[in-house]
Design a protein around this motif. Structure first.
Motif, short mmCIF file in Angstrom:
data_model
loop_
_atom_site.label_atom_id
_atom_site.label_comp_id
_atom_site.label_asym_id
_atom_site.label_seq_id
_atom_site.Cartn_x
_atom_site.Cartn_y
_atom_site.Cartn_z
N ASP A 253 -2.61 -0.88 -9.88
CA ASP A 253 -2.23 -0.30 -8.60
C ASP A 253 -1.88 -1.41 -7.63
OD1 ASP A 253 -1.77 1.79 -6.85
OD2 ASP A 253 -3.86 2.02 -6.28
N ASP A 254 -1.36 -1.02 -6.48
CA ASP A 254 -1.13 -1.98 -5.41
C ASP A 254 -2.48 -2.48 -4.90
OD1 ASP A 254 1.61 -1.54 -5.53
OD2 ASP A 254 1.52 0.07 -4.05
N PRO A 255 -2.55 -3.73 -4.43
CA PRO A 255 -3.81 -4.21 -3.85
C PRO A 255 -4.21 -3.35 -2.64
CG PRO A 255 -2.32 -6.04 -4.26
CD PRO A 255 -1.53 -4.78 -4.48
N ARG A 256 -5.43 -2.89 -2.62
CA ARG A 256 -5.98 -2.10 -1.51
C ARG A 256 -7.49 -2.03 -1.66
NH1 ARG A 256 -3.49 3.60 -2.16
NH2 ARG A 256 -2.09 2.76 -3.70
N LEU A 257 -8.14 -1.45 -0.69
CA LEU A 257 -9.59 -1.23 -0.78
C LEU A 257 -9.85 0.07 -1.53
CD1 LEU A 257 -10.63 -2.16 2.86
CD2 LEU A 257 -10.82 -3.56 0.82
N TYR A 258 -10.82 0.03 -2.42
CA TYR A 258 -11.17 1.18 -3.24
C TYR A 258 -12.66 1.49 -3.08
CZ TYR A 258 -7.02 -0.25 -5.92
OH TYR A 258 -5.77 -0.61 -6.30
N PHE B 198 -1.88 -5.20 -9.11
CA PHE B 198 -3.31 -5.46 -9.02
C PHE B 198 -3.97 -4.72 -10.17
CE2 PHE B 198 -7.43 -4.69 -6.74
CZ PHE B 198 -7.75 -6.01 -6.54
N LEU C 114 -7.44 8.55 -6.09
CA LEU C 114 -6.26 7.86 -6.59
C LEU C 114 -6.10 8.06 -8.09
CD1 LEU C 114 -6.64 4.53 -4.61
CD2 LEU C 114 -5.15 6.47 -4.07
N ILE D 58 -9.83 3.79 2.46
CA ILE D 58 -9.34 4.07 3.81
C ILE D 58 -9.30 5.57 4.07
CG2 ILE D 58 -7.41 3.74 5.43
CD1 ILE D 58 -8.87 1.12 4.53
N SER D 59 -8.58 6.31 3.23
CA SER D 59 -8.42 7.75 3.47
C SER D 59 -9.46 8.58 2.72
CB SER D 59 -7.03 8.20 3.02
OG SER D 59 -6.91 8.13 1.60
N ASN E 165 -11.19 6.18 -5.59
CA ASN E 165 -10.66 6.74 -4.34
C ASN E 165 -10.22 5.64 -3.40
OD1 ASN E 165 -11.92 8.91 -5.61
ND2 ASN E 165 -12.53 9.83 -3.69
N SER E 166 -9.33 5.98 -2.49
CA SER E 166 -8.94 5.06 -1.42
C SER E 166 -10.12 4.88 -0.48
CB SER E 166 -7.75 5.62 -0.65
OG SER E 166 -7.57 4.92 0.57
#
Length: 83
Positions: free
Chosen positions: A54-59, A4, A36, A31-32, A28-29
């Motif tokens: 990065d891997d796909p995730r919410l930022y 991603f 990052l 979620i947590s 930043n993540s």
């Protein structure tokens, strides 16, 4: 595996006094909340690009600045095949 990739364009201007403006952009993540990557650390007026791979995730982004105006633009992500 997919990678991603997205880009951040940033610009700082109108420093209140020479040597006083400071700008830090962190991803930043969402979620947590943990940091990052620190994408930008810049003093004074300037501009640039920062890429995130990065891997796909919410930022979410955290911006810490003082004594300077800033703008940030996040460009649409590109998903590429990884190895």
């Amino acid at each position: 595996m997919n990678i991603f990739r997205w880009r951040v364009r940033w610009k700082t201007s109108n420093e209140t006094a020479p040597g006083k403006g400071h700008f830090v952009l962190t991803v930043n993540s969402a979620i947590s909340g943990r940091p990052l990557a620190e994408l930008v650390r810049h003093d004074g007026a300037g501009e640039g690009l920062a890429d995130v791979n990065d891997d796909p995730r919410l930022y979410h982004m955290v911006i810490d600045s003082n004594d300077i105006d800033w703008t940030v633009t996040v460009e649409e992500p590109i998903v590429t095949g990884g190895q």
